[in-house]
Design an enzyme around this catalytic site. Structure first.
Site, PDB file in Angstrom:
ATOM      1  N   GLY A 125      -3.516 -19.468   5.035  1.00  0.00           N
ATOM      2  CA  GLY A 125      -2.345 -19.020   3.872  1.00  0.00           C
ATOM      3  C   GLY A 125      -1.424 -18.211   4.937  1.00  0.00           C
ATOM      4  O   GLY A 125      -1.660 -18.138   6.124  1.00  0.00           O
ATOM      5  N   HIS A 185      -4.011   1.303  -5.209  1.00  0.00           N
ATOM      6  CA  HIS A 185      -3.184   1.405  -6.564  1.00  0.00           C
ATOM      7  C   HIS A 185      -4.481   1.260  -7.308  1.00  0.00           C
ATOM      8  O   HIS A 185      -5.330   0.632  -7.257  1.00  0.00           O
ATOM      9  CB  HIS A 185      -2.486   0.145  -6.755  1.00  0.00           C
ATOM     10  CG  HIS A 185      -1.598   0.274  -7.791  1.00  0.00           C
ATOM     11  ND1 HIS A 185      -1.309   1.613  -8.499  1.00  0.00           N
ATOM     12  CD2 HIS A 185      -0.747  -0.634  -8.531  1.00  0.00           C
ATOM     13  CE1 HIS A 185      -0.216   1.200  -9.280  1.00  0.00           C
ATOM     14  NE2 HIS A 185       0.016   0.010  -9.382  1.00  0.00           N
TER      15      HIS A 185
HETATM   16  N1  LIG Z   1       4.087  -2.507  -1.777  1.00  0.00           N
HETATM   17  C1  LIG Z   1       4.123  -1.410  -2.173  1.00  0.00           C
HETATM   18  O1  LIG Z   1       4.876  -0.650  -1.833  1.00  0.00           O
HETATM   19  C2  LIG Z   1       2.789  -0.683  -2.417  1.00  0.00           C
HETATM   20  C3  LIG Z   1       2.554   0.747  -2.106  1.00  0.00           C
HETATM   21  C4  LIG Z   1       1.451   1.350  -2.424  1.00  0.00           C
HETATM   22  C5  LIG Z   1       0.497   0.678  -2.653  1.00  0.00           C
HETATM   23  N2  LIG Z   1       0.342  -0.737  -3.132  1.00  0.00           N
HETATM   24  C6  LIG Z   1      -0.678  -1.605  -3.193  1.00  0.00           C
HETATM   25  O2  LIG Z   1      -1.471  -2.336  -2.431  1.00  0.00           O
HETATM   26  C7  LIG Z   1      -1.962  -3.263  -2.630  1.00  0.00           C
HETATM   27  C8  LIG Z   1      -1.369  -4.456  -1.742  1.00  0.00           C
HETATM   28  O3  LIG Z   1       0.076  -4.547  -1.863  1.00  0.00           O
HETATM   29  P1  LIG Z   1       1.186  -5.194  -0.885  1.00  0.00           P
HETATM   30  O4  LIG Z   1       2.596  -4.997  -1.053  1.00  0.00           O
HETATM   31  O5  LIG Z   1       0.503  -4.965   0.340  1.00  0.00           O
HETATM   32  O6  LIG Z   1       0.713  -6.714  -1.068  1.00  0.00           O
HETATM   33  P2  LIG Z   1       1.222  -8.091  -1.918  1.00  0.00           P
HETATM   34  O7  LIG Z   1       2.568  -8.638  -1.517  1.00  0.00           O
HETATM   35  O8  LIG Z   1       1.117  -7.604  -3.425  1.00  0.00           O
HETATM   36  O9  LIG Z   1      -0.202  -8.932  -1.770  1.00  0.00           O
HETATM   37  C9  LIG Z   1      -0.451  -9.585  -0.752  1.00  0.00           C
HETATM   38  C10 LIG Z   1      -1.637 -10.229  -0.122  1.00  0.00           C
HETATM   39  O10 LIG Z   1      -2.247 -10.813  -1.348  1.00  0.00           O
HETATM   40  C11 LIG Z   1      -2.815 -11.932  -0.827  1.00  0.00           C
HETATM   41  N3  LIG Z   1      -2.995 -13.051  -2.278  1.00  0.00           N
HETATM   42  C12 LIG Z   1      -2.130 -13.150  -3.145  1.00  0.00           C
HETATM   43  N4  LIG Z   1      -2.517 -13.976  -4.056  1.00  0.00           N
HETATM   44  C13 LIG Z   1      -3.873 -14.523  -3.501  1.00  0.00           C
HETATM   45  C14 LIG Z   1      -5.045 -15.244  -4.209  1.00  0.00           C
HETATM   46  N5  LIG Z   1      -4.736 -15.802  -5.101  1.00  0.00           N
HETATM   47  N6  LIG Z   1      -6.050 -15.288  -3.193  1.00  0.00           N
HETATM   48  C15 LIG Z   1      -6.152 -14.564  -2.238  1.00  0.00           C
HETATM   49  N7  LIG Z   1      -5.122 -13.714  -1.886  1.00  0.00           N
HETATM   50  C16 LIG Z   1      -4.068 -13.619  -2.370  1.00  0.00           C
HETATM   51  C17 LIG Z   1      -1.699 -12.660  -0.050  1.00  0.00           C
HETATM   52  O11 LIG Z   1      -2.342 -13.544   0.849  1.00  0.00           O
HETATM   53  P3  LIG Z   1      -1.558 -15.020   1.218  1.00  0.00           P
HETATM   54  O12 LIG Z   1      -0.237 -14.635   2.060  1.00  0.00           O
HETATM   55  O13 LIG Z   1      -2.443 -15.895   1.450  1.00  0.00           O
HETATM   56  O14 LIG Z   1      -0.740 -15.329  -0.071  1.00  0.00           O
HETATM   57  C18 LIG Z   1      -1.327 -11.366   0.636  1.00  0.00           C
HETATM   58  O15 LIG Z   1      -2.288 -11.019   2.000  1.00  0.00           O
HETATM   59  C19 LIG Z   1      -1.618  -3.522  -4.082  1.00  0.00           C
HETATM   60  O16 LIG Z   1      -2.839  -3.038  -4.796  1.00  0.00           O
HETATM   61  C20 LIG Z   1      -0.444  -2.650  -4.316  1.00  0.00           C
HETATM   62  O17 LIG Z   1      -0.229  -2.233  -5.738  1.00  0.00           O
HETATM   63  C21 LIG Z   1       1.475  -1.527  -2.617  1.00  0.00           C
END
Ligand SMILES: NC(=O)c1ccc[n+]([C@@H]2O[C@H](COP(=O)([O-])OP(=O)(O)OC[C@H]3O[C@@H](n4cnc5c(N)ncnc54)[C@H](OP(=O)(O)O)[C@@H]3O)[C@@H](O)[C@H]2O)c1
Length: 409
Positions: A125, A185
């Site tokens: 991916g 989260h």
């Molecule tokens: N963004 C923020 O500002 C923030 C701040 C604090 C906490 N958080 C929390 O941290 C966590 C991660 O957030 P993020 O923003 O880094 O990530 P994200 O962009 O929401 O998630 C990305 C990851 O999820 C994987 N993914 C998505 N759909 C999938 C599926 N069906 N099967 C397997 N893998 C899948 C993606 O892999 P692929 O590349 O292969 O699609 C990628 O590695 C969440 O719980 C979020 O609420 C986020």
């Protein structure tokens, strides 16, 4: 800052003798004292170095600070130097699931902090490719999700919130007794009725939620700074979950950590992003821009007066010194108007915030997110809504304004 707080911050209780750690702590205590001095607060200069670092066996006590009249306990890097992180996680393998912004930022920071980290993401991916570009090696420290869960002792679920739910049947199989489950989260666990994410009873479940994007988590760490994060414990089976949450919060690169619960983290996070971090601010920008345009102001004038002046001049100053400082350091004309108009804006928006909080608290917001984001036509519908913002006159004007910044020429 008063003197007793300053003393409380730097003088510790007697603990185990750890010479280098203590030396470092003494150094940072002195550095902090010097900094306070420079900042013009009541000084600790009258505290002789011997008072600050009386013996090599001292460590800092729990640090409680006054946040505008309310006392809160916080943790900082000085509480968990590398040696202590090794003591706590030396036998662990940290499995980071997902390599989105948080997965990337947190895993690289932990690796730089000396922990054993492996990545689990779906094979080939977008994230897998990104991880390879960053030097993670398939079969060595990069694995498909299932294999990574099997190898890890601390499972850090940083998949998208939707994917945490769909992959749960796979991930949960590997949550054997003694392992730790970590989130950034509280969403999946708090809204378990909808997500079906129900941790087994015999693992520690902890959270560290950085208050910003994973890009910032990494960038600030590399710059020697740190993003603030909240920490929480949902299940403490080992009796060490609190300390492990604190230590992990520092290991992923946080600045200071404050305590919350899974519920409170979700509520404040959802309110914040719907409110002043994004939803409310876009609503306010648009309302002001529309009024200026309707009254005959050019797009350039309306955009500069609504967005550019804020993001390029006022907001960085507010970040650095606070809105109270801004009020005291603007023109008298701006000051008079901002004082008079603060109340009408406050009174108009507070009922909206009350309604928003209630919608979050009763779960409607989460249900709406899950329902909308798992619909088959989710992507197409989302693209339409985003296009409306992208193609709006205000943000098209913004692209032109940004292109004219000297550094973008
Ligand atoms: N963004 C923020 O500002 C923030 C701040 C604090 C906490 N958080 C929390 O941290 C966590 C991660 O957030 P993020 O923003 O880094 O990530 P994200 O962009 O929401 O998630 C990305 C990851 O999820 C994987 N993914 C998505 N759909 C999938 C599926 N069906 N099967 C397997 N893998 C899948 C993606 O892999 P692929 O590349 O292969 O699609 C990628 O590695 C969440 O719980 C979020 O609420 C986020």
């Amino acid at each position: 800052m008063n003197t007793s707080r300053a003393i409380h911050s730097v003088v510790g209780r007697v603990a185990t003798p750890v010479s280098r750690v203590s030396a470092l702590r003494c150094y940072s205590a002195l550095a902090r004292a010097t900094m306070m001095n420079r900042m013009g607060g009541p000084t600790t200069a009258n505290l002789a170095p011997r008072t600050l670092c009386a013996t090599r066996s001292q460590t800092r006590s729990i640090k409680t600070l006054d946040f505008g009249g309310t006392k809160e306990t916080v943790w900082e890097r000085a509480d968990f130097p590398r040696e202590k992180l090794q003591e706590i996680f030396g036998k662990d393998t940290m499995t980071v699931l997902g390599y989105g912004p948080q997965g990337r930022g947190q895993s690289l920071n932990m690796r730089d902090n000396g922990l054993k980290v492996i990545i689990g993401t779906r094979k080939d991916g977008r994230s897998w490719k990104k991880a390879v570009e960053d030097g993670w090696q398939p079969g060595k420290d990069l694995f498909p999700i299932e294999e990574a869960c099997d190898k890890g002792t601390v499972i850090m679920n940083l998949l998208s919130d939707a994917a945490q739910s769909t992959t749960w049947p796979t991930v949960s199989k590997y949550l054997t007794p003694g392992k730790t489950l970590y989130f950034s989260h509280g969403f999946s666990v708090v809204y378990k009725k909808d997500t079906k994410v129900i941790p087994p009873k015999d693992v520690d479940v902890i959270l560290c939620a950085p208050k910003g994007s994973g890009f910032t988590v990494r960038r600030l760490f590399q710059d020697g700074k740190g993003i603030n994060s909240s920490i929480a414990v949902f299940q403490d089976v080992s009796g060490q979950a609190q300390e492990r949450a604190q230590a992990l919060g520092i290991a992923i690169g946080s600045g200071y950590l404050y305590k919350t619960t899974f519920e409170k983290e979700v509520q404040s996070d959802l309110v914040g992003e719907r409110g002043v971090l994004m939803g409310a601010i876009q609503g306010l920008f648009l309302a002001q821009y529309e009024v200026l345009r309707a009254r005959g102001h050019t797009p350039s004038e309306a955009f500069n007066e609504t967005v550019e002046e804020g993001t390029q001049s006022l907001y960085p100053l507010i970040g650095e010194k606070g809105m109270d400082w801004m009020y005291s350091n603007c023109s008298t004309t701006a000051q008079r108007g901002a004082l008079d108009w603060m109340k009408p804006f406050h009174d108009a928006s507070k009922p909206v915030f009350e309604k928003l909080y209630e919608e979050v608290r009763n779960g409607n917001e989460a249900r709406r997110s899950i329902e909308k984001n798992s619909a088959d036509n989710y992507r197409e519908e989302l693209e339409k809504e985003l296009a409306e913002i992208n193609d709006s006159e205000m943000w098209r004007a913004g692209r032109t304004v940004r292109s004219l910044r000297p550094e973008n020429q």
